[in-house]
Write a protein that holds these residues in place. Sequence first.
Motif, mmCIF file in Angstrom:
data_model
loop_
_atom_site.group_PDB
_atom_site.id
_atom_site.type_symbol
_atom_site.label_atom_id
_atom_site.label_comp_id
_atom_site.label_asym_id
_atom_site.label_seq_id
_atom_site.Cartn_x
_atom_site.Cartn_y
_atom_site.Cartn_z
ATOM 1 N N ILE A 1 0.817 -1.224 0.000
ATOM 2 C CA ILE A 1 0.000 0.000 0.000
ATOM 3 C C ILE A 1 0.853 1.277 0.000
ATOM 4 C CG2 ILE A 1 -1.964 -1.167 1.079
ATOM 5 C CD1 ILE A 1 -1.305 0.372 3.648
ATOM 6 N N ASN A 2 2.148 1.098 -0.235
ATOM 7 C CA ASN A 2 3.076 2.228 -0.406
ATOM 8 C C ASN A 2 3.186 3.145 0.819
ATOM 9 O OD1 ASN A 2 3.822 1.536 -3.084
ATOM 10 N ND2 ASN A 2 1.841 2.338 -3.773
ATOM 11 N N VAL A 3 3.400 2.526 1.980
ATOM 12 C CA VAL A 3 3.718 3.277 3.195
ATOM 13 C C VAL A 3 4.902 2.573 3.847
ATOM 14 C CG1 VAL A 3 1.351 4.095 3.572
ATOM 15 C CG2 VAL A 3 2.092 1.969 4.645
ATOM 16 N N SER A 4 5.421 3.163 4.918
ATOM 17 C CA SER A 4 6.546 2.531 5.607
ATOM 18 C C SER A 4 6.054 1.456 6.576
ATOM 19 C CB SER A 4 7.360 3.575 6.365
ATOM 20 O OG SER A 4 6.611 4.069 7.456
ATOM 21 N N ARG A 5 6.966 0.570 6.962
ATOM 22 C CA ARG A 5 6.623 -0.455 7.942
ATOM 23 C C ARG A 5 6.266 0.195 9.271
ATOM 24 N NH1 ARG A 5 7.772 -2.219 12.358
ATOM 25 N NH2 ARG A 5 9.644 -0.977 12.499
ATOM 26 N N GLN A 6 6.950 1.301 9.591
ATOM 27 C CA GLN A 6 6.666 2.017 10.829
ATOM 28 C C GLN A 6 5.241 2.566 10.838
ATOM 29 O OE1 GLN A 6 9.444 2.486 8.996
ATOM 30 N NE2 GLN A 6 11.063 1.765 10.349
ATOM 31 N N GLU B 1 -7.686 0.387 0.975
ATOM 32 C CA GLU B 1 -6.673 -0.536 0.464
ATOM 33 C C GLU B 1 -6.452 -1.706 1.417
ATOM 34 O OE1 GLU B 1 -3.240 1.902 -0.267
ATOM 35 O OE2 GLU B 1 -4.031 2.692 -2.139
ATOM 36 N N LEU B 2 -6.412 -1.441 2.711
ATOM 37 C CA LEU B 2 -6.240 -2.506 3.700
ATOM 38 C C LEU B 2 -7.442 -3.449 3.702
ATOM 39 C CD1 LEU B 2 -4.763 -0.388 6.622
ATOM 40 C CD2 LEU B 2 -3.559 -2.166 5.338
ATOM 41 N N SER B 3 -8.616 -2.885 3.572
ATOM 42 C CA SER B 3 -9.828 -3.699 3.514
ATOM 43 C C SER B 3 -9.775 -4.659 2.341
ATOM 44 C CB SER B 3 -11.051 -2.778 3.398
ATOM 45 O OG SER B 3 -12.203 -3.496 3.084
ATOM 46 N N SER B 4 -9.353 -4.153 1.213
ATOM 47 C CA SER B 4 -9.233 -4.982 0.019
ATOM 48 C C SER B 4 -8.120 -6.025 0.172
ATOM 49 C CB SER B 4 -8.952 -4.087 -1.190
ATOM 50 O OG SER B 4 -8.758 -4.855 -2.343
ATOM 51 N N GLU C 1 -14.325 9.223 14.300
ATOM 52 C CA GLU C 1 -14.154 10.670 14.466
ATOM 53 C C GLU C 1 -13.000 11.177 13.619
ATOM 54 O OE1 GLU C 1 -13.659 11.335 18.650
ATOM 55 O OE2 GLU C 1 -15.713 10.704 19.111
ATOM 56 N N HIS C 2 -11.904 10.413 13.593
ATOM 57 C CA HIS C 2 -10.739 10.788 12.780
ATOM 58 C C HIS C 2 -11.124 10.867 11.304
ATOM 59 C CE1 HIS C 2 -6.735 10.747 11.009
ATOM 60 N NE2 HIS C 2 -7.088 9.673 10.332
ATOM 61 N N LEU C 3 -11.821 9.858 10.806
ATOM 62 C CA LEU C 3 -12.220 9.850 9.399
ATOM 63 C C LEU C 3 -13.213 10.965 9.095
ATOM 64 C CD1 LEU C 3 -12.564 6.034 8.671
ATOM 65 C CD2 LEU C 3 -10.790 7.591 7.865
ATOM 66 N N ILE D 1 -8.189 6.380 2.245
ATOM 67 C CA ILE D 1 -7.668 5.623 1.101
ATOM 68 C C ILE D 1 -6.925 4.387 1.595
ATOM 69 C CG2 ILE D 1 -6.138 5.692 -0.910
ATOM 70 C CD1 ILE D 1 -8.692 7.432 -1.153
ATOM 71 N N SER D 2 -6.118 4.541 2.628
ATOM 72 C CA SER D 2 -5.377 3.408 3.186
ATOM 73 C C SER D 2 -6.324 2.384 3.805
ATOM 74 C CB SER D 2 -4.371 3.887 4.229
ATOM 75 O OG SER D 2 -3.414 4.727 3.630
#
Length: 135
Positions: free
Chosen positions: A25-30, A49-52, A70-72, A45-46
């Motif tokens: 998903i083009n992010v860092s492991r951290q 992608e994680l759901s998929s 709340e964040h979303l 978006i992430s």
Amino acid sequence: MEIGKKLKDARMKSGFTQEAVAEKINVSRQTISNWENEKSYPDIISVIELSSLYSISLDDLLKGDERMMEHLEESTNVVKSNQKLIGAIILNIITVILLITLSMFLPDKIYYLIMVFCLAIVSSAVLLYQIIRRI
């Protein structure tokens, strides 16, 4: 159940490492670690992608975690964000105009003008913070 635990459980069930998910998903492991430990939250978006990737519905992934919802809501509510920004701009302009107008009626103008200048800088900094935060 919290989103971090759900993400970690789904990743483990899918047989992925944090590194593999991060790469897909083009992010860092951290970043994956921070999401799973709830130090931060993924953007919408992430989450999709994680759901998929994990073959889990968005409903199952998101329901039950009020902080994530709340964040979303906060990060995707463009109208509310624009209204706050416009309000801050108008308040900044009105404050500066009022302070400059009031300075004309005071005998010791130099100190008042310094105060007006400082308040204008502070209000402009707050406005700039809101603009940067929105981006």
